[in-house]
Design an enzyme around this catalytic site. Structure first.
Site, PDB file in Angstrom:
ATOM      1  N   TRP A  13      -4.961   0.300 -12.487  1.00  0.00           N
ATOM      2  CA  TRP A  13      -3.820  -0.601 -12.284  1.00  0.00           C
ATOM      3  C   TRP A  13      -4.234  -2.054 -12.223  1.00  0.00           C
ATOM      4  O   TRP A  13      -3.585  -2.922 -12.815  1.00  0.00           O
ATOM      5  CB  TRP A  13      -2.999  -0.176 -11.055  1.00  0.00           C
ATOM      6  N   ASP A  65      -1.406  -5.630  -4.897  1.00  0.00           N
ATOM      7  CA  ASP A  65      -0.587  -4.499  -5.326  1.00  0.00           C
ATOM      8  C   ASP A  65      -0.749  -3.393  -4.285  1.00  0.00           C
ATOM      9  O   ASP A  65      -1.814  -2.801  -4.168  1.00  0.00           O
ATOM     10  CB  ASP A  65      -1.067  -4.028  -6.710  1.00  0.00           C
ATOM     11  N   LYS A 113       6.531   5.897  -4.317  1.00  0.00           N
ATOM     12  CA  LYS A 113       5.403   6.607  -3.710  1.00  0.00           C
ATOM     13  C   LYS A 113       5.825   7.002  -2.292  1.00  0.00           C
ATOM     14  O   LYS A 113       6.276   8.112  -2.082  1.00  0.00           O
ATOM     15  CB  LYS A 113       4.168   5.713  -3.675  1.00  0.00           C
TER      16      LYS A 113
END
Lengths: 406, 406
Positions: B120, B209, B234
């Site tokens: 990511w 993030d 999530k």
């Protein structure tokens, strides 16, 4: 209150079929016996891939979308589409055969034409000015936004006549809004207020905002458009997903365009080519919103498709405008849009000439909900989207007549 | 199957509490007796405004967010955040007191630093290159992306040691990913693999993030960050909404920056200042996704907040890593992340050394779902998000031991 006691005229987010919501409620907790809810399943698993490809196929068939178009599911609503249209279509213009080999210094920013017929097309134009045309000379100009027609002087109560359109020469695209949700004007299917396709050379991309009339009736001349988009939260599903129908030759590599010079770099989530190449799954999509859209689409197919919806929606609009025209003669209420052929089937805007608060109070008492006009214009607005039944329309008409004591 | 028979280890979209889904299912059909579902109500009505402001207040209190930060709800996922971080923070840099009065010709594109610790953060860096640094000299360079550390040579199986960080001088911001969902590495709370805040001058904005660990435990040194973001799918809710926590001095007018020259124009839906000024309601938000997040947040508050979640999540991770370390000695399976202190509490990645398909088949038979590693790395992955209970973790541990015949 029960759902059956309520008649919901919201302009969006707006009502959805009860049967769809009940099925979605089951799928939310346990999708088809998987023991997991639809929001708990991988977006790359077979269950969700079946849903999104089914939704795509149903839009394809309901609207007879030609095979040289892609159907994409995007995020960010119409507002993000305002921006992504500019970014992708200016990149396509830069990469067109007549421009691609030009050095950046010889590339001239193109005109981009906007037809302004209400609040939403006006916002789309403002974004074009904001992104392409800086208020100082320190930054480059990426395009010249041009107003091809503007009904603001009428208070957006009609549409342009054919002679009022002044298109620029060879614009990178022409933009219009088919139905203005806030103002209640809509292009008609066939007469002087239909969209002037015949005035536009076929090589100029035509872009249409169909947010508030998508799937309410067939799209006239869909194949003369380059891009059609629609936020879901009117006729299609919950807020959070936007449908984009785009002709495949406009799926271009925006990074390549950026490297040529003279265009704005495009955020990766806004590049249509990447979306298309990944079947709208480049990154995690809004799973639940797409799932509900898929259920609505299945019901539309079962119920007879666009011709059937057209028939019902035409009848619904006719009934409301008839009572408004009737009570207008006794000066109690009247439709805002004076030009009958420019009136929206989806969003009926009206003025309550006296005792406005009493009108809304009485409506509430009768289960008629979300009838207030947009905060920017006031008055009343009845949105008659697909999930609004004839019985709700008749309840509204009864109350208008009773309130006006006709 | 019933929900109780299934143990869902999906990496995202991932499991949500059953009680939340059941309440959301009711609200979807009829929200609190209004006779309308939550997706059918105006996003500007009192019902939804109550929901979104409640969600904001709960995040504020659960994470002790200081008052000089705004909490925003955005669309487009982490992928759109990769872009909006670049656009907003480069605009803020252009408008900083040392740059604002410079003419465009004297403004030097700043460095922007990325710490690459997995898939990511690597994607975030790629977007910085894509948007700011064209592959030809025909277009302007808007910033110089700089890799401040990179664990790719280890296969992303550990985190950088303190001496491996090489920050550039005075970057416009420093970016990192707190937990790499695909690779299973996570910054630890306090030791050599904690984030090196003390190496960074306090005026440099730090961006994190937090997508896959948000709300799983307290955020260490939240007030040393400029921006924290997290896709909901999530620990927080369904896909389709992203939470952004941003320090108020970074809410800047991107159009003003564009007019000064040297920055990329920002699509209006991506400007944080506009989002903040409109309470995340500049345009129609993803109503349902925010509603479910609000229900999850209420449950987190009821259940004891972040300290309680930390305790439970630490225990869950400990149990899985313990059995992996145990079976490793007999060469059946092993954890991918070799450096124990860099192991993620949320995403446990592992290799199945032989009979991989049998492992997944047996897992399916036992109701253990979505255990496959990301398609880019293969192997297995157990995501232990908040909604995964200890009993599910124990079922997984039992199967690992049984499979390995220990």
């Amino acid at each position: 209150m029960e759902r059956s006691q309520v008649h919901n005229f919201a302009a969006g987010p707006s009502p959805l079929p009860t049967s769809v919501l009940e099925e979605a409620a089951r799928g939310l907790v346990n999708y088809q016996g998987t023991g997991m809810g639809i929001c708990e399943l991988s977006h790359r698993g077979k269950e969700f891939k079946g849903i999104i490809s089914g939704a795509e196929a149903d839009i394809h068939s309901l609207l007879s979308v030609p095979d040289n178009y892609s159907i994409l599911f995007s995020q960010g609503g119409g507002t993000s589409m305002f921006s992504s249209i500019i970014l992708n279509l200016l990149a396509a213009h830069r990469l067109s055969s007549s421009n691609i080999s030009l050095p950046a210094s010889s590339y001239t920013p193109p005109n981009i034409d906007y037809i302004i017929t209400g609040s939403w097309s006006s916002k789309a134009y403002s974004e074009a000015v904001r992104l392409c045309s800086p208020s100082s000379t320190s930054s480059p100009t990426y395009a010249i936004p041009h107003i091809a027609a503007n009904t603001k002087p009428t208070g957006y109560t009609t549409l342009p006549s054919k002679e009022e359109y002044k298109f620029s020469s060879n614009p990178a695209y022409i933009y219009y809004c088919e139905n203005e949700t806030i103002n209640g004007v809509q292009y008609s299917l066939s007469d002087e207020f239909s969209f002037p396709f015949d005035m536009i050379p076929s090589h100029i991309p035509i872009v249409a905002d169909y947010s508030s009339s998508f799937l309410s009736r067939p799209i006239p001349h869909l194949n003369k458009h380059a891009v059609i988009f629609a936020g879901a939260q009117k006729n299609l599903g919950p807020a959070g997903v936007t449908v984009l129908i785009v002709r495949n030759d406009l799926l271009v590599d925006t990074s390549l365009a950026y490297s040529k010079g003279g265009v704005i770099p495009t955020p990766i989530g806004m590049e249509w080519k990447i979306m298309a190449e990944n079947g709208s799954l480049y990154n995690t999509p809004p799973v639940f919103a797409i799932y509900v859209c898929a259920l609505v689409l299945k019901e539309l197919v079962r119920n007879g498709g666009m011709e059937k919806m057209k028939e019902i929606n035409e009848e619904k609009a006719k009934r409301v405008y008839q009572v408004l025209d009737k009570v207008e003669t006794i000066e109690k209420m009247k439709g805002v849009v004076r030009e009958k052929k420019a009136r929206s089937w989806m969003n009926v805007t009206f003025e309550i000439i006296e005792r406005e608060e009493d009108f809304f109070k009485g409506a509430e008492e009768r289960g008629l909900r979300q009838l207030k006009g947009h905060r920017s214009v006031g008055g009343g607005r009845a949105s008659l989207y697909n999930a609004v039944g004839l019985e709700s329309v008749d309840k509204l008409c009864e109350w208008i007549l009773e309130f006006s004591r006709v």
